[in-house]
Motif scaffolding. Sequence first.
Motif, short mmCIF file in Angstrom:
data_model
loop_
_atom_site.label_atom_id
_atom_site.label_comp_id
_atom_site.label_asym_id
_atom_site.label_seq_id
_atom_site.Cartn_x
_atom_site.Cartn_y
_atom_site.Cartn_z
N ILE A 1 13.59 45.94 -18.47
CA ILE A 1 13.24 44.53 -18.27
C ILE A 1 11.73 44.35 -18.31
O ILE A 1 11.22 43.36 -18.83
CB ILE A 1 13.88 43.96 -16.97
N LEU B 1 9.82 46.14 -20.16
CA LEU B 1 9.56 46.18 -21.60
C LEU B 1 9.85 44.82 -22.23
O LEU B 1 9.08 44.32 -23.05
CB LEU B 1 10.43 47.25 -22.26
N ALA B 2 10.97 44.20 -21.80
CA ALA B 2 11.35 42.92 -22.39
C ALA B 2 10.27 41.88 -22.16
O ALA B 2 9.87 41.16 -23.08
CB ALA B 2 12.67 42.45 -21.79
N PHE B 3 9.75 41.80 -20.93
CA PHE B 3 8.71 40.80 -20.65
C PHE B 3 7.46 41.08 -21.47
O PHE B 3 6.82 40.16 -22.00
CB PHE B 3 8.39 40.77 -19.16
N GLN C 1 7.27 42.53 -24.34
CA GLN C 1 7.51 42.18 -25.74
C GLN C 1 7.41 40.67 -25.94
O GLN C 1 6.92 40.21 -26.96
CB GLN C 1 8.89 42.67 -26.18
#
Lengths: 337, 304
Positions: free
Chosen positions: A142, A144-146, A148
């Motif tokens: 998560i 990583l998601a933010f 990105q």
Amino acid sequence: MRDTVTAQTGFAPPSAKPLLAAAAVIAALVLLPFVAQAAGSPATVALATRVLIYGIAAASLNLALGYGGLVSFGHAAFFGIGGYTVGILYQHYVADELILGLFTGSNQLLVTLPAAVVVSGLLASVIGALSLRTSGVQFIMITLAFAQMIFYLFASLTAYGAEDGLIVRRRNELFGLDTRNDTVFYFICLGVAAAFFALLSRIVRSRFGLVLVGLRQSERRMAAIGIAPYRYKLAAFVISGIGTGLAGALMANYLRFVSPDMLHWTKSGELMIMVILGGVGTLFGPLLGAAALVILETVLAAWTEHWQIILGPLLLAVVLFTRGGLQALLARLGGKP
Amino acid sequence: MTLLLEQLLNGLQFGVMLFLLAAGLTLIFGIMGVINLAHGSLYMIGAYAAAIAAERTGSFLVAVPAGLAAAGLAGMAMEYLVIRRLYARDHLDQVLATFALILFFNQTVTLLFGRQPLFVSIPPALNGSIEILPELAYPVYRLAIIAVGLAVAVGLYLLINRTRIGMLVRAGATHRDMVRALGVDVRLLYTAVFGLGALLAGLAGLMAGPILAVQVGMGEQILIMTFVVVVIGGVGSIRGAFFGALIVGVVDTLLRAFLPGLLRQLTTGPEADALGAGLSSMGIYLLMAVVLLVRPKGLFIANA
């Protein structure tokens, strides 16, 4: 074992040794530009500046990752947002426009660094508050998601250069010093790094730092003795993000350029590698890891174009054969248990 | 309407490619507890081996076994030499070690084949397109990818749910220590699972050759999306990997196809295009963040 040896021989308490070592390292770092000048290799100063900046970023990540056990794969977001704070403030300073109709731009280091701290701190509070509802691999992903999302946001903001990034034509000013001079800028970074590591060592030795380590070891146990884990973890994550943002702001000044590259997930990976390489959960390990990675890259890249073919197996050897990274290796070579 | 259907098929095709990678990744993670960042490298190795074989022999029939064999062998070697030593380590050591493997593989491929991307032509038997609906012609090759992907999904389902090996795999994913205690050769099982994951990654790579450029770094691009799939679907769940891959494939493709157009209606100029591209790339990460916040273990977790 060590305790008995100390008792028998009456050596100074172990805490004096790191202090001495720190003093030696600081003296070496202060002398470095002059030695480099004498040795006729001014590029060393620039190299050392990069080591210091990455060292700050990696040590910040280590506060969350090593001390708190919060494996963030999204610290590039804070590194990049710190850099973009400098870049955007500079662009508005040059164009003499207000940012969002509210703030004026600036080219003063005493303004841009605190601004980077505030912005990355705010971002870290938002990302942390949401991400900390998960744990384990989910936390890794998560964050990583933010990161990105931030990456793609800045890669598509044409007002701020989109994929081409922003050029900061002149480094930020500080007390009329000649910041364009690499040696002067090195000393600025050294000052910031010294202050940062002093603060960090206070933090990890404080009650807060101890709680953090306790949470990493067993969250249930800490909850059982009456500590609310979420608040401590969030605070650690925010401090960690702030430190990384500060490093990003210095990096944007050093490179005089900021681009979505600073926000890319490989940058998060690189910072993580520095921490693991140097030693997870140690104060100066990440600085050591940053130095090793930056210097290795530079030396190997000068030697052969295909330097990664050597760096890869080297990193592999470090993982497989030195448990606890370079810090542990040095400690073992130094004869400590 | 036909455009939407065409993009849905594109999304499906991308989805099954993601599934081939995600299935291996989720098995390796679920059973052995290893985060394998170098999974994308196996995909790249499969693509390169197939591309080279197709170039030398001119036959896609030779390229398929070449790609599979190269990826499978590389995977087994990787497991035997490196991954095996990492089972007992924590995730951070695994991340660093497999990151080191990425550097090594990328640079080795650059050294052998250069930085220029290789282009593979579509095998003549699968060239052209067929009219699947009036006014909708769709490339045969992409349909073939969808078919292969779905066939692999069915095969994996049967393998996991109907065979003895599959039983061990399922048991290994949930009760690793108990399986070992019952006298199963866990090492062999691990190597087999890793080899299977590598084969699937190689299959995805060799099929990607004719529709994407075969180049260094192709593995890392798709790796991150694969992790998104695994996390959305639920770590360790093949079923989750399948549905997660289809969701991510379709959502990503549809956003890329239609969001810039929608934005252009709201604003004009180059900003709209850039912003559209950025926002549509952001989509799946937003999806992942939302999924993780609502269902932290993923949508299709096997043993919830």
